[in-house]
Motif scaffolding. Structure first.
Motif, mmCIF file in Angstrom:
data_model
loop_
_atom_site.group_PDB
_atom_site.id
_atom_site.type_symbol
_atom_site.label_atom_id
_atom_site.label_comp_id
_atom_site.label_asym_id
_atom_site.label_seq_id
_atom_site.Cartn_x
_atom_site.Cartn_y
_atom_site.Cartn_z
ATOM 1 N N THR A 1 34.376 59.550 -0.050
ATOM 2 C CA THR A 1 34.936 60.653 0.728
ATOM 3 C C THR A 1 34.361 61.960 0.199
ATOM 4 N N PRO A 2 34.239 62.991 1.048
ATOM 5 C CA PRO A 2 33.600 64.240 0.621
ATOM 6 C C PRO A 2 34.371 64.991 -0.453
ATOM 7 N N CYS A 3 35.656 64.721 -0.604
ATOM 8 C CA CYS A 3 36.448 65.329 -1.676
ATOM 9 C C CYS A 3 37.508 64.319 -2.087
ATOM 10 N N THR A 4 38.521 64.751 -2.835
ATOM 11 C CA THR A 4 39.566 63.843 -3.307
ATOM 12 C C THR A 4 40.081 62.975 -2.156
ATOM 13 N N PRO A 5 40.052 61.639 -2.312
ATOM 14 C CA PRO A 5 40.413 60.758 -1.196
ATOM 15 C C PRO A 5 41.798 61.019 -0.605
ATOM 16 N N SER A 6 42.748 61.478 -1.431
ATOM 17 C CA SER A 6 44.081 61.748 -0.892
ATOM 18 C C SER A 6 44.092 62.960 0.041
ATOM 19 N N VAL A 7 43.017 63.775 -0.029
ATOM 20 C CA VAL A 7 42.909 64.951 0.849
ATOM 21 C C VAL A 7 41.906 64.686 1.968
ATOM 22 N N CYS A 8 40.682 64.357 1.586
ATOM 23 C CA CYS A 8 39.648 64.021 2.579
ATOM 24 C C CYS A 8 39.800 62.539 2.921
ATOM 25 N N THR A 9 40.599 62.261 3.915
ATOM 26 C CA THR A 9 41.033 60.884 4.180
ATOM 27 C C THR A 9 40.059 60.081 5.036
ATOM 28 N N SER A 10 38.979 60.697 5.488
ATOM 29 C CA SER A 10 38.036 59.987 6.350
ATOM 30 C C SER A 10 36.775 59.659 5.565
ATOM 31 N N PRO A 11 36.543 58.389 5.188
ATOM 32 C CA PRO A 11 35.359 58.038 4.387
ATOM 33 C C PRO A 11 34.081 58.088 5.207
ATOM 34 N N ILE A 12 32.970 58.312 4.520
ATOM 35 C CA ILE A 12 31.651 58.215 5.129
ATOM 36 C C ILE A 12 30.846 57.189 4.350
ATOM 37 N N VAL A 13 29.790 56.656 4.969
ATOM 38 C CA VAL A 13 29.109 55.478 4.430
ATOM 39 C C VAL A 13 27.603 55.684 4.444
ATOM 40 N N ILE A 14 26.974 55.517 3.274
ATOM 41 C CA ILE A 14 25.509 55.433 3.195
ATOM 42 C C ILE A 14 25.120 54.005 3.571
ATOM 43 N N ILE A 15 24.335 53.859 4.625
ATOM 44 C CA ILE A 15 23.994 52.516 5.103
ATOM 45 C C ILE A 15 22.567 52.155 4.692
ATOM 46 N N VAL A 16 22.298 50.841 4.635
ATOM 47 C CA VAL A 16 20.931 50.391 4.408
ATOM 48 C C VAL A 16 20.111 50.685 5.660
ATOM 49 N N GLN A 17 18.804 50.769 5.492
ATOM 50 C CA GLN A 17 17.952 51.132 6.628
ATOM 51 C C GLN A 17 18.032 50.062 7.711
ATOM 52 N N PRO A 18 18.223 50.482 8.967
ATOM 53 C CA PRO A 18 18.312 49.509 10.063
ATOM 54 C C PRO A 18 17.001 48.740 10.254
ATOM 55 N N ARG A 19 17.038 47.828 11.221
ATOM 56 C CA ARG A 19 15.857 46.998 11.498
ATOM 57 C C ARG A 19 14.629 47.886 11.672
ATOM 58 N N THR A 20 13.570 47.513 10.932
ATOM 59 C CA THR A 20 12.353 48.317 10.917
ATOM 60 C C THR A 20 11.145 47.422 11.110
ATOM 61 N N PHE A 21 10.275 47.807 12.040
ATOM 62 C CA PHE A 21 9.030 47.098 12.302
ATOM 63 C C PHE A 21 7.888 47.835 11.609
ATOM 64 N N GLY A 22 6.950 47.076 11.040
ATOM 65 C CA GLY A 22 5.853 47.715 10.337
ATOM 66 C C GLY A 22 4.552 46.960 10.466
ATOM 67 N N LEU A 23 3.461 47.701 10.322
ATOM 68 C CA LEU A 23 2.117 47.127 10.333
ATOM 69 C C LEU A 23 1.340 47.759 9.192
ATOM 70 N N LYS A 24 0.687 46.935 8.363
ATOM 71 C CA LYS A 24 -0.085 47.421 7.226
ATOM 72 C C LYS A 24 -1.511 46.886 7.298
ATOM 73 N N PHE A 25 -2.445 47.709 6.835
ATOM 74 C CA PHE A 25 -3.834 47.285 6.714
ATOM 75 C C PHE A 25 -4.353 47.791 5.373
ATOM 76 N N ARG A 26 -5.053 46.942 4.639
ATOM 77 C CA ARG A 26 -5.615 47.362 3.358
ATOM 78 C C ARG A 26 -7.019 46.793 3.189
ATOM 79 N N GLN A 27 -7.775 47.474 2.361
ATOM 80 C CA GLN A 27 -9.141 47.050 2.070
ATOM 81 C C GLN A 27 -9.431 47.365 0.614
ATOM 82 N N ARG A 28 -10.148 46.444 -0.044
ATOM 83 C CA ARG A 28 -10.498 46.597 -1.450
ATOM 84 C C ARG A 28 -12.014 46.527 -1.614
ATOM 85 N N PHE A 29 -12.502 47.292 -2.591
ATOM 86 C CA PHE A 29 -13.938 47.354 -2.840
ATOM 87 C C PHE A 29 -14.227 47.057 -4.310
#
Length: 810
Positions: free
Chosen positions: A782-810
């Motif tokens: 909660t943003p302040c003392t829970p007995s006062v700021c009674t509405s919690p907020i939540v840090i969430i994990v990153q939602p579904r994510t699509f990715g494409l990677k390309f690498r090259q070595r020399f």
């Protein structure tokens, strides 16, 4: 390294050979022809004992992610590798704002600029980069490995390693070899924004005795949280002013930009001496906020001022390695400079306190007027800056590894500073309601903290026959810590210090280190110091060349410190005792590796953050806790195509004494607390958490499993991989009433899939992270003392994510 003949003598005690051969035969039968193949698991080299050794030869519980594994799991930052270290838990408020914990040793109240030192040490190569609060989020690219050492590591790694140590080991320059590479990536968050990355490195031989390695990267992590306006608008009860953020509404407003570079030079002065200077620089700019408000729906929150976090740092390091006769000498020194500037909406605090005291507006709501006495919008936001420096020096000498008695001994010195500035600001606030000389600043924290640590350490191993080894380690240390600065509300605290007999005493002139006049005066000037000893005893029994058992007793320490409230006493050190039994085993001709440990830890004089007089957070030595658990990991090269791995940690972490609002030696919460003033009545005491309460932040069970199948797809090498991570529910806070109001973080499971092709010097990969789009709760508060700021907020994990990677070595 130990010569082969010596290793064979130590590894094959005759009495255990029949049992070992029998177990090996059973595993070989289950793995079929795979056991006969020439393939197997790669050896992992670690430096957990300040020397290079095979992971399987080190009698310490270590979870290591080598370069190949980091690449396969698409690891690039702290959040992405922490998922696959089951003994590591953390509390996060966004990029670069995490507190690390190992084996559940936490109270959930760390992270204050004037408060407890971290429980887990963070190292970049040989140098500690642990800062007084918030984890340094080192970008993971061209990194050799990440090591997580469980249990007290204070003998060799010192302060802030009471519960464990996390080490990031970068790739070093290689003399006589040219190599280079680049990596390109694009990402798309489901129903969010797109991002991407460009990374590259080059290793250049300069002469036959020198080489340089250069690394650079830039990455954009896409946003996925929407800043919205509630309907209907909320209204401040006292002033009748509506909370409106129409000018700040934005979709996917939490984007992160990370850019950095690293340069290292290696010079062989002669056959015995090598010098390696290195410089690392990184900047990370995070916009927006990383939490959702469950009352507004998934991935949505209402913020009423701009949120941002700018984290800039550089580290200069020097390592010198050489020989004096048969002994190895290593000097490592480093200087870290880190600046964090951020601002966060704090208007929820204003709204909830205004609503709480709506019937008594003189206590809160009537305070927020302009110079003409008219009501203003009481919404607060914070303007913050922290300037950290950390200077470290260590020199150590070690004996040859093939001797029957082996030792390492050294000296360590460290000085770290933190100039911290937190201004809680209300636009238009009357001058006579503002901190003196700070128009609009309702409350100010402005402190300079200095911590100095000195230590002498040694670790000695004795071979007792061919199978037994006893290791004794110790570290004698002393420390001192000081805080000078200002804290308080409005003009009263700007012109007064303390309470009771100190009331009316003027503040002394002050400044904030390199930034003069950022505080009106000093009303905090405290210091503390201490010294102690921490030790380790380890007994190892080598069954054969592939298997060993060990038992360890070790202790950890965390220095005491001072509180910002000048009328509150300093807090003392806390200590951790660790009893551990573990195993390191290999089976099926090197195709199976199974390691693990069971442990019991006693945490005494635990440093807890509690609300002291006037609800000002202070640190106290508040009790005792115990942690029982088991951790294990297994890798199995089933055949030349399929590799399976899994790791898990189970914890039973609980408080063993009552945690009281006001601490007393009996931990009896019916005993009144001290008077608020010297001539006042004793304050009512009460129980924050009774004995038997579960410790917060860490899950009871955290585990992961990975399957990777490599095969031929026409003329290409191909792979398919799946990874699953699970963690059980988490208690968000130690005080039981607060935890009930905030609510338990539920368990969650995430799954990742990837598929790739490679040929010659290039490789391409398509992946999906969090396939099931599980919005697991990483942090709930909660943003302040829970007995006062009674509405919690939540840090969430990153939602579904699509990715494409390309690498090259020399």
């Amino acid at each position: 390294m130990v010569d082969k003949a010596t290793a064979q003598r130590r590894a094959h005690p005759p009495a255990m050979q029949p049992l070992a051969l029998a177990i090996t035969g059973i595993l070989a039968a289950h793995s079929g022809a795979a056991a006969e193949s020439s393939g197997g698991l790669e050896e992992i080299i670690v430096t957990a004992q300040k020397r290079s050794e095979n992971l399987q030869d080190v009698p310490i519980s270590i979870q290591a992610l080598d370069m190949r594994t980091l690449q396969q799991l698409s690891v690039n930052n702290f959040d992405s590798y922490a998922r696959f270290l089951p003994s590591l838990s953390f509390q996060t408020f966004g990029p670069g704002q995490s507190q690390l914990y190992v084996r559940g040793v936490t109270n959930g109240g760390d992270g204050l600029s004037v408060g407890s030192a971290p429980l887990v040490g963070l190292y970049l190569d040989e140098q500690p980069v642990t800062t007084i609060y918030n984890n340094l989020d080192v970008y993971i690219y061209d990194v050799e490995r990440v090591e997580a050492l469980s249990g007290p590591q204070g003998t060799l790694f010192g302060a802030s390693s009471m519960a464990g140590t996390l080490r990031i080991i970068t790739n070093k320059p290689q003399i006589g070899k040219f190599e280079a590479g680049y990596d390109l990536g694009v990402t798309q968050v489901d129903s969010g924004d797109a991002g991407g990355s460009v990374e590259g490195f080059v290793n250049l031989p300069l002469t036959d005795k020198a080489a340089v390695r250069l690394v650079g990267y830039t990455r954009t992590d896409p946003g996925y949280i929407d800043n919205v306006t509630p309907d209907p608008l909320l209204v401040f009860p006292t002033s009748g002013i509506a909370r409106d953020n129409a000018d700040l509404r934005e979709k996917n407003f939490n984007e992160v930009q990370t850019t950095g570079a690293r340069a290292a030079l290696k010079v062989d002065l002669n056959d015995n001496w090598t010098v390696t200077p290195a410089v690392t620089w990184q900047t990370q700019d995070a916009d927006g906020f990383f939490a959702e408000d469950p009352a507004l729906g998934g991935r949505r929150i209402a913020r009423y001022s701009r949120d941002y976090n700018e984290d800039r740092w550089y580290q200069a390091a020097l390592t010198v390695q050489g020989k004096i006769g048969n002994f190895d000498l290593v000097y490592s020194g480093g200087y870290l400079d880190r600046t964090i500037e951020n601002s966060y909406d704090y208007s929820d605090y204003s709204y909830f306190y205004d609503a709480l005291y709506a019937d008594s507006p003189d206590y809160f709501g009537n305070y927020f007027v302009d110079n003409s006495g008219e009501y203003i919008d009481p919404s607060q936001y914070t303007v913050n800056r922290s300037d950290f420096t950390k200077q470290t020096h260590e020199i150590r000498l070690s004996s040859p590894l093939d001797a029957k008695v082996r030792w390492v001994a050294g000296l360590f010195w460290q000085r770290q500073t933190d100039d911290n500035y937190n201004a809680y600001t209300v636009d238009g606030l009357a001058d006579d309601r503002s901190v003196t000389g700070k128009p609009g600043v309702n409350y100010l924290n402005s402190t300079t903290r200095v911590d100095v640590d000195r230590a002498l350490f040694a670790d000695v191993a004795f071979d007792l026959g061919e199978a037994w080894t006893v290791t004794l380690g110790g570290r004698a240390f002393d420390y001192d810590s000081s805080v000078v600065g200002f804290f308080g509300f409005g003009p009263y605290y700007s012109n007064r210090v303390g309470e009771g007999e100190n009331s009316g005493a003027p503040c002394s002139p002050g400044s904030i280190g390199r930034k003069p006049a950022l505080r009106p005066c000093n009303n905090v000037d405290s210091d503390t110091d201490g010294s102690d000893f921490t030790g380790r005893v380890n007994v190892t029994y080598r069954i054969d060349a592939e298997r060993m058992l060990y038992a360890t007793y070790s202790t950890g320490f965390r220095p005491g410190g001072v509180n910002r409230n000048p009328v509150r006493p300093p807090y003392g050190p806390d200590q951790l005792e660790n009893y551990e039994a573990g195993w390191k085993t290999g089976w099926a001709a090197g195709r199976v590796r199974w390691n693990g440990a069971v442990f019991f830890e006693k945490w005494d004089d635990a440093q807890f953050g509690v609300a002291g007089p006037n609800n000002i957070t202070e640190t106290v030595n508040a009790g005792r806790a115990e942690v029982k658990g088991i951790e294990s990991d297994v890798q199995w090269a089933v055949d030349d195509h399929l590799t399976l791995s899994a790791s898990a940690t189970y914890l039973n972490a609980e408080l063993k004494t009552n945690s009281c609002q006001y601490v007393n030696p009996q931990f009896d919460c019916s005993i009144p607390g001290p008077p608020a003033t010297p001539d006042g009545d004793p304050q009512e005491n009460f129980t924050l958490a009774p004995a038997g309460s579960r410790l917060p932040v860490s899950p009871e069970l955290k585990m992961n499993a990975i399957a990777r199948y490599e095969f031929k797809a026409g003329s290409y090498d191909a792979f398919a991989q799946g990874a699953v991570v699970y963690q059980s529910d988490v208690i968000p806070a130690l005080p039981v009433d607060d935890a009930a109001l905030i609510g338990t973080q539920p368990s969650y499971t995430t799954a990742d899939l990837s598929f790739g092709l490679s040929s010659g010097n290039w490789a391409a990969e398509l992946y999906v992270e969090n396939v099931m789009d599980e919005l697991g709760e990483a942090t709930r508060y909660t943003p302040c003392t829970p007995s006062v700021c009674t509405s919690p907020i939540v840090i969430i994990v990153q939602p579904r994510t699509f990715g494409l990677k390309f690498r090259q070595r020399f």
